[in-house]
Scaffold this motif. Structure first.
Motif, short mmCIF file in Angstrom:
data_model
loop_
_atom_site.label_atom_id
_atom_site.label_comp_id
_atom_site.label_asym_id
_atom_site.label_seq_id
_atom_site.Cartn_x
_atom_site.Cartn_y
_atom_site.Cartn_z
N ALA A 116 -6.65 -5.67 -8.03
CA ALA A 116 -6.86 -5.66 -9.48
C ALA A 116 -8.10 -6.47 -9.82
O ALA A 116 -8.42 -7.46 -9.15
N GLU A 117 -8.80 -6.04 -10.84
CA GLU A 117 -9.99 -6.78 -11.27
C GLU A 117 -9.56 -8.14 -11.81
O GLU A 117 -8.52 -8.27 -12.44
N PRO A 118 -10.39 -9.15 -11.54
CA PRO A 118 -10.01 -10.47 -12.07
C PRO A 118 -10.00 -10.41 -13.60
O PRO A 118 -10.77 -9.66 -14.20
N PRO A 119 -9.13 -11.18 -14.20
CA PRO A 119 -9.06 -11.15 -15.66
C PRO A 119 -10.38 -11.64 -16.28
O PRO A 119 -11.09 -12.46 -15.70
N ALA A 120 -10.69 -11.07 -17.40
CA ALA A 120 -11.92 -11.46 -18.11
C ALA A 120 -11.82 -12.93 -18.50
O ALA A 120 -10.75 -13.42 -18.84
#
Length: 139
Positions: A116-120
């Motif tokens: 998963a993409e790291p959280p903004a």
């Protein structure tokens, strides 16, 4: 114009399409043989049916019980051949359905396994970074 044609013809999508068409034609012959040489004779043996000779003569001159001879005698409605082609279509459609289903299953597995993409970053962190960059520009 020749340069543009080369660019078009050598694009990956065009080459992939050409390969797909060639493989599709070969696959069609395999399915045609499967249906004509294996499936239809088995169906015919079970019910003593030969689909290839199912036809309706469209005029009184057609008297032969064999399709090839009947076509020589006059117009015939060869629905047995249509049944064979319909079975061909169903087999091809089923195989393609299974291929697409397998591809979709692999895509779902890849999507689930992808990290998963790291959280903004939080809004205040973004603002602090912008302030830092502005201060560096003025210095």
């Amino acid at each position: 114009m020749i340069k543009e044609f080369k660019e078009f013809a050598l694009k990956g999508n065009v080459v992939d399409l050409a390969i797909g068409v060639i493989i599709g034609a070969a696959f069609g012959k395999i399915v045609e043989s499967l249906v004509g040489d294996i499936i239809m004779p088995l169906i015919g043996a079970i019910g003593s049916v030969d689909f290839s000779n199912y036809f309706i003569g469209l005029n009184s001159a057609v008297t032969s019980p064999v399709l090839v001879d009947a076509k020589k005698q006059g117009a015939v409605l060869a629905y047995g051949n249509f049944l064979t082609i319909a079975v061909n279509f169903m087999i091809i459609a089923f195989v393609l359905f299974m291929v697409v289903k397998g591809i979709n299953r692999l895509k779902r597995k890849e999507a689930a396994a992808a990290p998963a993409e790291p959280p903004a970053p939080a809004q205040d962190v973004v603002l602090l970074g912008e302030i830092r960059d502005l201060l560096k520009q003025k210095a």
